[in-house]
Design an enzyme around this catalytic site. Structure first.
Site, PDB file in Angstrom:
ATOM      1  N   HIS A   1      -1.141  -7.742  -2.385  1.00 59.28           N
ATOM      2  CA  HIS A   1      -2.394  -7.098  -1.952  1.00 59.28           C
ATOM      3  C   HIS A   1      -3.356  -8.170  -1.422  1.00 59.28           C
ATOM      4  O   HIS A   1      -3.447  -9.267  -1.966  1.00 59.28           O
ATOM      5  CB  HIS A   1      -3.036  -6.332  -3.110  1.00 59.28           C
ATOM      6  CG  HIS A   1      -4.120  -5.409  -2.639  1.00 59.28           C
ATOM      7  ND1 HIS A   1      -5.372  -5.855  -2.320  1.00 59.28           N
ATOM      8  CD2 HIS A   1      -4.111  -4.081  -2.382  1.00 59.28           C
ATOM      9  CE1 HIS A   1      -6.106  -4.823  -1.894  1.00 59.28           C
ATOM     10  NE2 HIS A   1      -5.356  -3.736  -1.927  1.00 59.28           N
TER      11      HIS A   1
ATOM     12  N   GLY B   1     -12.254  -0.873   1.951  1.00 57.36           N
ATOM     13  CA  GLY B   1     -13.537  -0.732   1.261  1.00 57.36           C
ATOM     14  C   GLY B   1     -14.733  -0.746   2.188  1.00 57.36           C
ATOM     15  O   GLY B   1     -15.872  -0.883   1.744  1.00 57.36           O
TER      16      GLY B   1
ATOM     17  N   SER C   1      -9.757   2.486   3.757  1.00 57.84           N
ATOM     18  CA  SER C   1     -10.750   3.545   3.970  1.00 57.84           C
ATOM     19  C   SER C   1     -10.134   4.905   4.302  1.00 57.84           C
ATOM     20  O   SER C   1     -10.692   5.665   5.092  1.00 57.84           O
ATOM     21  CB  SER C   1     -11.763   3.132   5.047  1.00 57.84           C
ATOM     22  OG  SER C   1     -12.495   2.000   4.618  1.00 57.84           O
TER      23      SER C   1
ATOM     24  N   ASN D   1      -4.827   3.116  -5.765  1.00 56.42           N
ATOM     25  CA  ASN D   1      -5.004   1.806  -6.378  1.00 56.42           C
ATOM     26  C   ASN D   1      -6.417   1.745  -6.961  1.00 56.42           C
ATOM     27  O   ASN D   1      -7.391   1.689  -6.218  1.00 56.42           O
ATOM     28  CB  ASN D   1      -4.807   0.727  -5.294  1.00 56.42           C
ATOM     29  CG  ASN D   1      -5.061  -0.675  -5.817  1.00 56.42           C
ATOM     30  OD1 ASN D   1      -5.213  -0.886  -7.018  1.00 56.42           O
ATOM     31  ND2 ASN D   1      -5.102  -1.640  -4.903  1.00 56.42           N
TER      32      ASN D   1
ATOM     33  N   GLU E   1      -6.447  -8.536  -1.672  1.00 57.74           N
ATOM     34  CA  GLU E   1      -7.454  -9.049  -2.602  1.00 57.74           C
ATOM     35  C   GLU E   1      -6.871 -10.165  -3.458  1.00 57.74           C
ATOM     36  O   GLU E   1      -7.563 -11.107  -3.834  1.00 57.74           O
ATOM     37  CB  GLU E   1      -8.035  -7.901  -3.447  1.00 57.74           C
ATOM     38  CG  GLU E   1      -9.004  -7.079  -2.603  1.00 57.74           C
ATOM     39  CD  GLU E   1      -9.100  -5.613  -2.967  1.00 57.74           C
ATOM     40  OE1 GLU E   1      -8.637  -5.216  -4.046  1.00 57.74           O
ATOM     41  OE2 GLU E   1      -9.649  -4.859  -2.130  1.00 57.74           O
TER      42      GLU E   1
ATOM     43  N   LYS F   1      -7.736  -0.656  -8.611  1.00 55.22           N
ATOM     44  CA  LYS F   1      -8.289  -2.028  -8.627  1.00 55.22           C
ATOM     45  C   LYS F   1      -8.960  -2.269  -9.994  1.00 55.22           C
ATOM     46  O   LYS F   1      -8.395  -1.877 -11.012  1.00 55.22           O
ATOM     47  CB  LYS F   1      -9.237  -2.225  -7.448  1.00 55.22           C
ATOM     48  CG  LYS F   1      -8.563  -1.844  -6.110  1.00 55.22           C
ATOM     49  CD  LYS F   1      -9.370  -2.147  -4.902  1.00 55.22           C
ATOM     50  CE  LYS F   1      -8.593  -1.738  -3.656  1.00 55.22           C
ATOM     51  NZ  LYS F   1      -9.292  -2.069  -2.416  1.00 55.22           N
TER      52      LYS F   1
HETATM   53  P1  13P Z   1     -10.089   1.498   0.188  1.00 61.04           P
HETATM   54  O1  13P Z   1      -9.391   2.812   0.259  1.00 61.04           O
HETATM   55  O2  13P Z   1     -11.225   1.471  -0.794  1.00 61.04           O
HETATM   56  O3  13P Z   1     -10.469   0.988   1.540  1.00 61.04           O
HETATM   57  O4  13P Z   1      -9.030   0.427  -0.414  1.00 61.04           O
HETATM   58  C1  13P Z   1      -7.770   0.340   0.159  1.00 61.04           C
HETATM   59  C2  13P Z   1      -6.921  -0.553  -0.656  1.00 61.04           C
HETATM   60  O5  13P Z   1      -7.111  -1.747  -0.702  1.00 61.04           O
HETATM   61  C3  13P Z   1      -5.846   0.078  -1.439  1.00 61.04           C
HETATM   62  O6  13P Z   1      -4.972  -0.892  -1.952  1.00 61.04           O
END
Ligand code: 13P
Length: 231
Positions: free
Chosen positions: A87, A162, A192, A6, A89, A8
């Site tokens: 998601h 993250g 992560s 992803n 976020e 983002k």
């Molecule tokens: P990270 O791998 O940066 O922690 O992000 C995970 C994520 O939200 C994937 O959708």
């Protein structure tokens, strides 16, 4: 294993195109694994590749007056039939409610999209103990058809996204076992995941794949991650 990346709000149209071509030539004909990349919307295109491109979000509409959103007409242009819904976020930062998430789910389900459905608890819930985490996660399935044949679930604890701090192997095993006892669908872990921890995370019973943010952004890192799992 399913390896999903992803991006983002990272990568440009140009850098996405070179990434996708590099990834395709590196994995073509080699992998039995499933690979899915979710680039930013501005980088969607028709690629001649052996893996799947999905969209991180879309509005539940064919087209219309929804400023700043995209609908199915825009996805059809590139043959996109895979979408990420729920998601954290979008739930947390963009205040997408469970009702909105369900509306999107039902809309894209009615069109036969493959749906990567994300769930995950915030730190405040995790601190209340595993019982509360389980309750919280189940509530994120309210209104969701868990029998949908093109459903893939991704468990992403928000505190592990993250942060460089993935959930522990024990936490992942326990939550995945719990979710698997309720939902008979492929289940990914996210938060992560990187080339150093994929070995242990990928071998946990009940982990059918990973949803990767930061460590998917460089094609070398994503390839290393996929390769490390095989060792
Ligand atoms: P990270 O791998 O940066 O922690 O992000 C995970 C994520 O939200 C994937 O959708």
């Amino acid at each position: 294993m399913i390896y999903a990346g992803n991006f983002k709000t990272n990568h440009t149209r140009a850098s996405t195109a070179s990434y996708i071509l590099a990834l395709n030539s590196a994995i073509e004909g080699k992998k039995k694994d499933r690979v899915v990349i979710f680039p930013p919307i501005s980088a969607l295109d028709s690629f001649d590749i052996s893996f799947t491109i999905g969209v991180q979000n879309a509005y539940p509409t064919q087209k219309g007056a929804f400023t700043g959103e995209i609908g199915v007409e825009q996805l059809d242009e590139f043959g996109i039939k895979t979408i990420l819904i729920g998601h954290s976020e979008r739930r947390e930062i963009l205040k997408e409610t469970q009702d909105k998430v369900v509306e999107k789910f039902n809309f894209f389900k009615s069109l036969g999209f493959e749906i990567f459905y994300c769930i995950g608890e915030p730190l405040s819930v995790r601190e209340m103990g595993e019982g509360k985490v389980k309750e919280y996660l189940l509530s994120q399935f309210d209104g969701i058809d868990i029998a949908y044949d093109k459903l893939i679930v991704a468990y992403e604890p928000i505190w592990a996204i993250g942060t460089g701090r993935s959930a522990s192997v024990e936490d992942i095993r326990s939550i995945h076992q719990f979710l698997k006892s309720h939902i008979d669908k492929p289940l990914l872990y996210g938060g992560s995941v990187n080339p150093s921890n994929i070995g242990e995370i990928g071998s946990i019973d009940g982990v059918d794949g990973v949803l990767v943010g930061s460590a998917s952004l460089k094609v070398e890192s994503f390839l290393e991650l996929m390769g490390s799992r095989d060792e």
